[in-house]
Every structure is written in structure tokens, then in C-alpha cells.
Scaffold this active site. Structure first.
Site: not given
Ligand code: NAD
Length: 438
Positions: A11, A122, A154, A255-256, A263, A324
Site C-alpha cells: 500500500v 486498515t 487491489r 467460485a473457487g 486482507c 491471486k
Molecule cells: P506490508 O507488510 O506490505 O508493508 C508494511 C510495511 O510497513 C513494511 O515494509 C514494514 O517494514 C513497514 N513498517 C512497519 N512499522 C514501521 C514503522 N514504524 N516505520 C516505518 N515502517 C514500518 O503491508 P501492506 O500490504 O502494504 O498493508 C499495509 C496496510 O494496508 C495494512 O493495514 C493492510 O490491511 C492495508 N491494506 C492492504 C492492502 C493490500 O492489498 N495489501 C489493500 C488495502 C489496505
């Protein structure tokens, strides 16, 4: 505007790069020094289509920087985004907010002048209140607004989703914060800015309610698929038949093998915990969590059944490991549970995924043989199992497969192929929810 993005994962990196592409100046910060080093060398630590171009372009234009320490970026920022992980807490399924609060504390120490702190991670309803409390406790004098701005992108289509969102939800009651958020997203206005302002708690809940609803939809069609198999109906036609009703909509009716990813599993679980604590359990979502868990094992059973039940010593070629296509993300991928279950029964696994194998190696048991392509995986296999619908698996050469496989058996958990065609090719074919009139 100047933006600091705390957390440079799926994200944070996409959002940061897209904000830079809008013309803002962005610093993406991450505690993971290796990740930042790679980014500074011009490497992209994740697989996301189009991300390399957009990062390179904005780096070259001087609008995108990377840092391990957040101090300078936060000091200069108009808006600081928290985009760190919020995984499931072991034991109780609540969202683990320790990374969010740690980031909030560090931001509070570094902030100067009016700063909008935006929670993009989130987070459960009420987290914004706690982020605000942490900040005020750390820096009572700080001039800060705490805003919720959940992300709906996504993986695999993240840039398109960020740049052309269905809506942008911003939770704040403060006019100054509202103005900053409007300025940040204004470059999207060409496509008539779909900005929805709500209260902070409402915004936090919108994210979970959205994901839970989609998980319900997927799980619903999966159960209908099971029924189709029993009564001789075709789930793809049922999905089309109901999806053409605008009140239902065609999306998320495939379906899958059950939903996975970084998430839906954690967010549905966290929402049920929030609701239980609030004294208003969400029975539908609780059921969906349980049904989806069981489904992955049912998919492994499908493989065993088609091979006659006793699979000890037999070989499955698994095509697709990520949850996916078009991502390297292996978190909670159905392939993990399916492969574990097959290996528990003594099966040998040969696996291939176009992008996910490095991550898969960290999560799957030793003993899985990783191959360089679909046909290499199929060599000598008793059964081909398609778990993820990568494009590379959509037009397999079945004549070639027939020559190299020990048995011509295909379990297609994504319904890519047609039962009649597979029969004509002489393959024993199993798919999802396609009963006898399929
Ligand atoms: P991720 O694990 O890919 O990335 C998180 C990053 O944060 C890591 O690189 C980690 O090293 C870093 N981090 C943690 N603590 C830190 C700090 N104090 N200072 C600096 N960096 C720090 O996670 P993600 O998939 O990008 O998800 C992040 C958030 O977004 C989550 O809450 C997730 O639910 C939400 N989200 C994810 C998606 C998705 O498709 N991946 C979509 C929508 C929302």
C-alpha cells in the site's frame, strides 16, 4: 504538497508513488533498511504491474525519495500517512496495532507546524481516537489532526485502482484536515473526484464492512458451487444469471478455492472480534470465516478423490501459488493450505508460480520441488492442480501435457477450462461447481 508515507509495502509504495505522480513531493519511509536500499538502487521489492515505471519516473523527476528514518520527512510534511501492517494478532484474531501506535509515537516526536496524520492502514473502529491520544501524550503541543483514509486498492491492479478509485473515503470532522485531504487528491478531479467525507469511526468501519461484504459474496457463491455439484447445475451460469441483476452485480461471483490474501482473512476476523466486543456479534461474517477455512481442505479432498482416495507416493503438479494472479503476495494463499493437506497425506508436490516462488519457499514445507514452468511441474505428475488463474495457465498445451504426465488428470480450481473440451482431450477433469449439465 509534501507527503511522508510511513511503511513502504504494497500500500505505502503504490500510494507514495501515485501521489508523487500527481505532482506532490513524497518520501516513502520504512524501518526495513534492506527494502529502502533496494529502492534506492532502483529495485522494486514487490511485484506489482507498472510500479517500476512509475517509481523510476518520479525518482528521476525528484519527487520521490526513500528513507529509513522518518524525522526529516515528517518535519517537512503537510500530511503523514501511516501505511504499516496490521496483521492478525496471534491467539485472538484482533488486528495487531503495535506498528500503528509505534509509528504514531515517532511521528508525534518529529512533527513541526500543522500536520495531518492520515491512517491508511486498515484499523479497527476507534483506532483513530487512540492514535490521537498517543500523539497528544507524546507531544501535547503538537498541532495535528488525525484522519482516517482507508485504502481500497487491489494487488495486481493497484496503480489503476489508486488513480481511478470508485471512491476515496476520508474520515474527519476538522475543516483544516479536510482541506489538506482535498488538495492531496485534487489531481484526480479530472475524473470528477469521488471524495466521500464521513466521521472518523464511520470511515474506519467502511473499510471492514466493505471487505466483509465481498468475503460474504465469494463465500456465498462457493457454497452455491457445492450445491451445483450435488444437483447437476453449473455455478458459472448461476453466477451470470444472478449477477446480471443490478442489485446483485456480477463481480466477486467466481467460485473457487476460497478467499485468501493479506486482507480478507485478517479483516473479516478482526471485524468479528470488534463486533463481539461491542456486544453485537456479526453472525454472517463469523460463519463466512468458518466456511472459508474449511473450504481449502475441501479443495485438497477434491484432488485426493479424483485420484481414487489413496494418494500416498503420488505427485501433484500445482500451478499458481499466490492468492491471486499478478502479485507475488503469498499471505494466506489457499495454495498453502492445499499443499500442506496433500503433503500430510503423503503426496509429492511439484510447484510453479510466475512471481510467487521466492515468498512461497519461506512458507511451504521443505520437500516441495519448485520448477521453472508449468510443463516442468507437470513432468511425471499424476495430477495437475490449477490453484491461481495466471494468464500463463489459460492456454496450456494438453497434447504436450498428455505426453509428459503419468496420468491425465486436471483439477481446475478456477474453472479456466471447459469440462466438455477436457473430456474430448481425454483428461479426467474436476472443477468447481460444474455439475453434470456443465
Ligand atoms: P506490508 O507488510 O506490505 O508493508 C508494511 C510495511 O510497513 C513494511 O515494509 C514494514 O517494514 C513497514 N513498517 C512497519 N512499522 C514501521 C514503522 N514504524 N516505520 C516505518 N515502517 C514500518 O503491508 P501492506 O500490504 O502494504 O498493508 C499495509 C496496510 O494496508 C495494512 O493495514 C493492510 O490491511 C492495508 N491494506 C492492504 C492492502 C493490500 O492489498 N495489501 C489493500 C488495502 C489496505
Amino acid at each position: 504538497m509534501r507527503v511522508a508515507m510511513i511503511g513502504t509495502g504494497y500500500v505505502g509504495l503504490v500510494s507514495g508513488a501515485c501521489f508523487a505522480d500527481f505532482g506532490h513531493h513524497v518520501t516513502c519511509v520504512d524501518k526495513d533498511a534492506q527494502k529502502i536500499e533496494r529502492l534506492e538502487r532502483g529495485e522494486i521489492p514487490i511485484f506489482e504491474p507498472g510500479l517500476d515505471d512509475i517509481v523510476a519516473r518520479n525518482r528521476a523527476a525528484g519527487r520521490l525519495d526513500f528513507a529509513v528514518d522518518l524525522t526529516q520527512a515528517v518535519r517537512e510534511a503537510d500530511a503523514v500517512f501511516i501505511a504499516v501492517g496490521t496483521p492478525s494478532r496471534r491467539g485472538d484474531g484482533h488486528a495487531d496495532l503495535s506498528y500503528v501506535y509505534a509509528a504514531a509515537r515517532e511521528i508525534a516526536e518529529a512533527a513541526e507546524g500543522y500536520t495531518v496524520v492520515v491512517t491508511k492502514s486498515t484499523v479497527p473502529v476507534g483506532t483513530g481516537d487512540e492514535v490521537e491520544r498517543v500523539i497528544r501524550e507524546t507531544r501535547p503541543d503538537a498541532d495535528i489532526s488525525v484522519v482516517s483514509n482507508p485504502e481500497f486498492l487491489r494487488e495486481g491492479a493497484a496503480i489503476e485502482d489508486f488513480k481511478r478509485p470508485d471512491r476515496i473515503v476520508v474520515g474527519t470532522d476538522e475543516p483544516r484536515a479536510r482541506e489538506v485531504m482535498t488538495q492531496l487528491y485534487r489531481p484526480l478531479a479530472l475524473n470528477s473526484l469521488p471524495l466521500l467525507f464521513t466521521g472518523r469511526r464511520t470511515s474506519e468501519l467502511i473499510k471492514y464492512a466493505g471487505n466483509a461484504f465481498l468475503a460474504v459474496k465469494i463465500t456465498f457463491i462457493n457454497e452455491i458451487a457445492d450445491l451445483c455439484e450435488q444437483v447437476g447445475a453449473n455455478v458459472q451460469e448461476v453466477a451470470r444469471g444472478i449477477g446480471l441483476d443490478n442489485r446483485i452485480g456480477a463481480k466477486f461471483l467466481h467460485a473457487g478455492p476460497g478467499y485468501g490474501g493479506s486482507c480478507f482473512p485478517k479483516d473479516t476476523l478482526a471485524l468479528t472480534r470488534t463486533a463481539q466486543e461491542a456486544g453485537t456479534p456479526l453472525r454472517i461474517v463469523e460463519t463466512v470465516v468458518g466456511v472459508n477455512d474449511v473450504r481449502k481442505l475441501a479443495m485438497a479432498k477434491k484432488v485426493m478423490n479424483v485420484l481414487g482416495g489413496d494418494v500416498r507416493g503420488k505427485t501433484a503438479a500445482v500451478l499458481g501459488l499466490t492468492f491471486k494472479p499478478n502479485t507475488d503476495d503469498m499471505r494466506e494463499s489457499p495454495a498453502l493450505s492445499i499443499i500442506h493437506a496433500l503433503m500430510d497425506k503423503g503426496m509429492k508436490i511439484r510447484a510453479y508460480d510466475p512471481e510467487g516462488m521466492e515468498e512461497a519457499k519461506k512458507l511451504l514445507p521443505a520437500g516441495v520441488t519448485y520448477t521453472s514452468g508449468a510443463y516442468e511441474a507437470a513432468e511425471g505428475a499424476d495430477c495437475l492442480v490449477i490453484v491461481t488463474e495466471w494468464d500463463a495457465f489459460r492456454a496450456l498445451d494438453f497434447e504436450r501435457l498428455r505426453k509428459i504426465m503419468a496420468q491425465t488428470v486436471l483439477v481446475d480450481l478456477r474453472n479456466i477450462y471447459r469440462p466438455d473440451e477436457m473430456q474430448a482431450l481425454g483428461f479426467t477433469y474436476e472443477s468447481v461447481g460444474r455439475g453434470s449439465d456443465a
